[in-house]
Design an enzyme around this catalytic site. Structure first.
Site, PDB file in Angstrom:
ATOM      1  N   GLU A  17       1.183   5.634   0.734  1.00 32.48           N
ATOM      2  CA  GLU A  17       0.648   6.861   1.314  1.00 32.48           C
ATOM      3  C   GLU A  17       0.967   8.052   0.418  1.00 32.48           C
ATOM      4  O   GLU A  17       2.073   8.186  -0.100  1.00 32.48           O
ATOM      5  CB  GLU A  17       1.247   7.114   2.702  1.00 32.48           C
ATOM      6  N   PHE A  76      12.876  14.827   8.794  1.00 28.17           N
ATOM      7  CA  PHE A  76      11.637  14.109   9.084  1.00 28.17           C
ATOM      8  C   PHE A  76      11.804  13.222  10.315  1.00 28.17           C
ATOM      9  O   PHE A  76      10.939  13.176  11.189  1.00 28.17           O
ATOM     10  CB  PHE A  76      11.239  13.233   7.895  1.00 28.17           C
ATOM     11  N   HIS A 105       6.121   5.946  20.523  1.00 21.45           N
ATOM     12  CA  HIS A 105       5.636   7.284  20.168  1.00 21.45           C
ATOM     13  C   HIS A 105       6.447   8.329  20.919  1.00 21.45           C
ATOM     14  O   HIS A 105       6.731   8.175  22.112  1.00 21.45           O
ATOM     15  CB  HIS A 105       4.149   7.410  20.543  1.00 21.45           C
ATOM     16  N   TYR A 123       3.839   2.293  16.734  1.00 21.98           N
ATOM     17  CA  TYR A 123       5.166   2.908  16.862  1.00 21.98           C
ATOM     18  C   TYR A 123       6.176   1.905  17.435  1.00 21.98           C
ATOM     19  O   TYR A 123       6.347   1.820  18.648  1.00 21.98           O
ATOM     20  CB  TYR A 123       5.078   4.154  17.764  1.00 21.98           C
ATOM     21  N   SER A 163       0.854  -1.181   0.000  1.00 18.52           N
ATOM     22  CA  SER A 163       0.000   0.000   0.000  1.00 18.52           C
ATOM     23  C   SER A 163       0.890   1.229   0.000  1.00 18.52           C
ATOM     24  O   SER A 163       2.079   1.162   0.327  1.00 18.52           O
ATOM     25  CB  SER A 163      -0.949   0.001   1.202  1.00 18.52           C
ATOM     26  N   ARG A 201      -4.734  10.251  16.146  1.00 16.79           N
ATOM     27  CA  ARG A 201      -4.988  11.384  17.027  1.00 16.79           C
ATOM     28  C   ARG A 201      -4.668  12.670  16.301  1.00 16.79           C
ATOM     29  O   ARG A 201      -5.413  13.635  16.328  1.00 16.79           O
ATOM     30  CB  ARG A 201      -4.141  11.299  18.307  1.00 16.79           C
ATOM     31  N   THR A 211      -3.235  11.524   3.341  1.00 17.36           N
ATOM     32  CA  THR A 211      -3.048  12.167   4.640  1.00 17.36           C
ATOM     33  C   THR A 211      -4.034  13.305   4.874  1.00 17.36           C
ATOM     34  O   THR A 211      -4.667  13.822   3.965  1.00 17.36           O
ATOM     35  CB  THR A 211      -1.619  12.698   4.803  1.00 17.36           C
ATOM     36  N   ASP A 219      -1.846  15.894  15.089  1.00 17.01           N
ATOM     37  CA  ASP A 219      -1.053  16.924  15.747  1.00 17.01           C
ATOM     38  C   ASP A 219      -1.848  18.219  15.854  1.00 17.01           C
ATOM     39  O   ASP A 219      -2.638  18.554  14.971  1.00 17.01           O
ATOM     40  CB  ASP A 219       0.236  17.198  14.962  1.00 17.01           C
ATOM     41  N   LYS A 253      -6.496   0.445  21.233  1.00 19.64           N
ATOM     42  CA  LYS A 253      -7.080   0.861  19.958  1.00 19.64           C
ATOM     43  C   LYS A 253      -7.611  -0.347  19.179  1.00 19.64           C
ATOM     44  O   LYS A 253      -8.673  -0.273  18.558  1.00 19.64           O
ATOM     45  CB  LYS A 253      -6.045   1.624  19.120  1.00 19.64           C
ATOM     46  N   HIS A 268       3.946  -0.853   3.689  1.00 23.57           N
ATOM     47  CA  HIS A 268       3.224   0.389   3.387  1.00 23.57           C
ATOM     48  C   HIS A 268       4.272   1.472   3.153  1.00 23.57           C
ATOM     49  O   HIS A 268       5.060   1.790   4.044  1.00 23.57           O
ATOM     50  CB  HIS A 268       2.322   0.771   4.562  1.00 23.57           C
TER      51      HIS A 268
END
Length: 284
Positions: A19, A217, A150, A146, A17, A108, A50, A110, A166, A267
């Site tokens: 993004e 990044f 995170h 993560y 997949s 969630r 996104t 930013d 989750k 991904h």
């Protein structure tokens, strides 16, 4: 994923997949259409699109999803809850449902610069619970994971617990933050399984094409760039071809190890480019 001998992904034997992010100009939209057409040749399971901080690209996200679907591909909008109200999320998922969208990536998100409050949702778990209460099983819900923890988590254990919650409240599968340490991924998956998580956890992959961009990044999102990779990139200076060749070797090896170790797919964070990602798929 269906594959054939002409597909760059032939032989992967797992899902792929991609993004993308919404283009901001007509020129960007035209370029992205070409990128999607090239990436579609790999037979992806879906494209994800996104969502800007605080929902700042909401309209562009939906339009990009619809554009991708018009090409015969599956597409999943990202949905962030930070700064959002229940009424706003209710209206948005109703809009997605009306368009026949069956897959979403819940986050969630930013806080936009200057915003001091999270809104009516403070965690992705609350967003997932709300979507399930509103729409039942209509959506396949992806969540973030993560492997290297995170950056805002209080501890690795706390981060893992939130991830498991989750999935417990309704997530179907997960996509990880990108990483370059396969052991971190395998350990994360093992620990998640011990907590009863049986959902697929797909590793997120970042192609290496620009050392300055990658390091920026990574520093911002908490993804660790191993010292040996960082030092090698720095030693290559501004030699773009050498950086791309080195990055192809490193990331292809990472993908092979992940897939050989049982990862259900990969991904790719494409940054709206196709060449590096397709080169990786051909290599693996």
């Amino acid at each position: 994923m269906a594959t054939d001998n002409s597909s760059p992904a032939a032989g992967v034997g797992a899902t792929v997949s991609f993004e993308l992010f919404p283009p901001k100009t007509p020129e960007g939209k035209e370029k992205l259409a070409g990128v999607c057409a090239e990436l579609a040749k790999a037979g992806p399971e879906f494209f994800s699109v996104t969502f800007g901080a605080g929902g700042s690209t909401q309209e562009g996200t939906l339009q990009t999803v619809l554009d991708i679907r018009s090409m015969g591909q599956q597409a999943a909008p990202h949905l962030s809850c930070v700064g959002a109200s229940r009424d706003g999320i209710r209206a948005l998922i109703a809009q997605y449902r009306a368009h026949g969208i069956r897959r979403i990536v819940t986050l969630r998100g930013d806080l936009p610069s200057g915003m001091g409050q999270y809104g009516e949702f403070s965690h992705a778990r609350q967003l997932i619970e709300f979507i399930r209460a509103e729409t039942g099983d209509w959506f396949h819900i992806e969540v973030a994971a993560y492997p290297e923890v995170h950056p805002q988590a209080r501890s690795p254990q706390d981060d893992l617990k939130h991830f498991a919650e989750k999935v417990k409240v309704g997530a179907d599968s997960a996509i990880t933050q990108y990483f370059f340490n396969a052991d971190a991924y395998f350990r994360f998956v093992d620990e998640a399984r011990k907590l009863g998580v049986d959902a697929p956890i797909v590793p997120g992959i970042m192609p290496i094409t620009n050392s300055t961009q990658l390091l920026r990044f990574s520093d911002a999102c908490g993804a660790e760039v191993p010292r040996w990779i960082r030092m090698r990139l720095q030693s290559l200076g501004d030699d773009a071809n050498a950086i791309k060749a080195f990055g192809l070797d490193v990331v292809a090896d990472l993908c092979r190890r992940l897939l050989d170790g049982g990862a259900p797919g990969v991904h790719f964070y494409t940054l709206n480019q196709s060449v590096a990602t397709l080169s990786l798929l051909k290599r693996i």
